[in-house]
Design a protein around this motif. Structure first.
Motif, mmCIF file in Angstrom:
data_model
loop_
_atom_site.group_PDB
_atom_site.id
_atom_site.type_symbol
_atom_site.label_atom_id
_atom_site.label_comp_id
_atom_site.label_asym_id
_atom_site.label_seq_id
_atom_site.Cartn_x
_atom_site.Cartn_y
_atom_site.Cartn_z
ATOM 1 N N VAL A 141 0.851 -1.183 0.000
ATOM 2 C CA VAL A 141 0.000 0.000 0.000
ATOM 3 C C VAL A 141 0.890 1.236 0.000
ATOM 4 N N LEU A 160 1.117 4.845 2.038
ATOM 5 C CA LEU A 160 0.680 5.695 3.141
ATOM 6 C C LEU A 160 1.239 7.088 2.921
ATOM 7 N N ARG A 217 1.199 -3.440 4.139
ATOM 8 C CA ARG A 217 0.317 -2.612 4.975
ATOM 9 C C ARG A 217 0.708 -2.659 6.452
ATOM 10 N N CYS A 245 3.564 -0.292 7.037
ATOM 11 C CA CYS A 245 3.122 1.107 6.981
ATOM 12 C C CYS A 245 2.362 1.475 8.254
ATOM 13 N N GLU A 246 1.542 0.543 8.754
ATOM 14 C CA GLU A 246 0.796 0.799 9.994
ATOM 15 C C GLU A 246 1.746 0.957 11.176
ATOM 16 N N GLU A 298 -3.675 11.049 7.791
ATOM 17 C CA GLU A 298 -3.145 10.124 6.794
ATOM 18 C C GLU A 298 -4.188 9.759 5.755
ATOM 19 N N TRP A 307 -4.600 6.591 2.589
ATOM 20 C CA TRP A 307 -4.075 5.325 2.077
ATOM 21 C C TRP A 307 -4.382 5.236 0.594
#
Length: 93
Positions: A5, A7, A54, A57-58, A78, A80
């Motif tokens: 993903v 971010l 993901r 990124c989290e 943020e 996505w």
């Protein structure tokens, strides 16, 4: 499934001139599998773009919000999206 993903985060607070971009890059590299950049904006915020799995990124977003960051973070906004690529590692701009 942990697909890649993009971010994009905007960090508000006292985040310029305190090593924030350097620590963001170091953290992204420590998390691993992330490409993108951290950049100072003219309005005093730092923009962070990270592409990768993901969960990674989290992890970076959690650190931006609640981690032991330099300076003072007042808030993070943020969005996505899908990865665009074109980054060579994770850099400071």
């Amino acid at each position: 499934m942990n697909k890649n993903v993009r971010l994009t985060a905007w960090v508000r607070g006292h985040v310029q001139g305190v090593g924030f971009r350097w620590f963001t890059r170091a953290n992204a590299l420590a998390i691993g599998d992330l490409i993108g950049f951290a950049s100072n904006l003219a309005d005093g915020r730092v923009q962070v773009v990270a592409e990768g799995p993901r969960t990674h990124c989290e992890q970076l977003l959690d650190w931006l919000r609640d981690g032991d960051t330099p300076g003072r973070v007042d808030g993070v906004t943020e969005i996505w999206g899908v990865p665009r690529g074109g980054y060579d590692g994770f850099e400071m701009r």
